[in-house]
Write an enzyme that holds these catalytic residues in place. Sequence first.
Site, mmCIF file in Angstrom:
data_model
loop_
_atom_site.group_PDB
_atom_site.id
_atom_site.type_symbol
_atom_site.label_atom_id
_atom_site.label_comp_id
_atom_site.label_asym_id
_atom_site.label_seq_id
_atom_site.Cartn_x
_atom_site.Cartn_y
_atom_site.Cartn_z
ATOM 1 N N CYS A 138 0.838 -1.208 0.000
ATOM 2 C CA CYS A 138 0.000 0.000 0.000
ATOM 3 C C CYS A 138 0.868 1.251 0.000
ATOM 4 C CB CYS A 138 -0.923 -0.007 1.218
ATOM 5 S SG CYS A 138 -1.861 1.507 1.396
ATOM 6 N N CYS A 141 -0.462 4.091 2.270
ATOM 7 C CA CYS A 141 -0.258 3.862 3.710
ATOM 8 C C CYS A 141 1.209 4.071 4.103
ATOM 9 C CB CYS A 141 -0.620 2.440 4.117
ATOM 10 S SG CYS A 141 -2.102 1.788 3.375
ATOM 11 N N ASP A 142 2.132 3.579 3.274
ATOM 12 C CA ASP A 142 3.519 3.464 3.726
ATOM 13 C C ASP A 142 4.523 4.321 2.960
ATOM 14 O OD1 ASP A 142 2.702 1.553 5.570
ATOM 15 O OD2 ASP A 142 2.914 -0.080 4.134
#
Length: 319
Positions: A138, A141-142
């Site tokens: 992701c 997200c990261d």
Amino acid sequence: MEKVYDLIIIGAGPAGLTAGIYAGRSRLDTLLIERGQDGGQIAITDEIENYPGGLSTPENIESGAALIARMTAQCQHFGVERLSANVTQVELEGPIKRVHTREAVLEAKAVIIATGAHPRPIGCPGESDLIGRGVSYCATCDGAFFEDLEVYVVGGGDTAVEEAMYLTKFARKVTIIHRRDELRAVKSIQERAFKNDKIDFMWNSVVTALHGDDGVLNGMTVKDTKTGEERRVDADEEDGMFGVFVFIGFLPNYELFDGIVDMEYNYIVTDTEMRTNIPGVFAVGDIRTTPLRQVVTACADGAIAAMQVEHDLASGAYD
Ligand code: NAP
């Protein structure tokens, strides 16, 4: 007596949310169950380029999260009841369907399965141990964890190339590792990637092992798919680590329904009205056999299924 809903929808991705919107508008007594966040894979997609009406421009990016937030609000607006829970078991035969969570057994006259899919892992040694320590599925997200570091993206489809472009906002350099010498991504996405100075390509290559000697990803073994030759790629000594983002397709979340509804290659088989082999049970979105898995097709599936439930209930088909 326990309450019997008209309809239980399992999964609040675009397909499940749209089914909720249509069921709510039809005044069906509807429960929508989701175990995590609404939106599924789309909620973690940085940019949606092709959902009709959501023109994404550099000044005004249409993000997956924003699109899903509007769908969730629309669903609530039409009075759909929500439950945050993990479905553990289903009993789908007979006129009353039972959906089990750890806390309760919920009953409905019809069920729409919208459980979607999850990212396909590479499946190589080291991968599962290094998730969250350099390995990610992701970018939204990261990505920010890799500010000024090197990042590798595995895959050559739309997702891989789009997310690679997103990662250039943070990473010093992004290298796309693809198993062939030609991308699968659509031409409009490819054109933007080829113009991006921060994106590099490692063609005819697959990752065969990920290494993390100090608990963080700092090396990988890459195999040339033409020659079979393997070589090790190590992190810059100064960086001490790099990121590997994996975007090589998706696997259906089918396990709950295995042996219960008809499937092909772990995708639920439906007809054009989204009906499975069990009366009153429908499947929509990425979990079903379909030639195209997009937000627009997932939404269309959800709308069709909800309207069939409405027609069935009105005609007494489940009585
Ligand atoms: P995809 O189109 O299935 O592409 C998967 C990519 O991963 C392919 O390049 C494939 O290589 C590669 N791959 C598969 N298994 C692999 C393995 N074991 N090792 C190494 N590489 C592997 O998946 P996607 O990109 O996630 O897209 C899924 C669907 O969503 C598509 O229909 C896509 O069009 C859509 N989508 C659309 C947008 C958009 O329009 N903005 C954005 C994202 C996704 P090969 O090419 O060699 O098969």
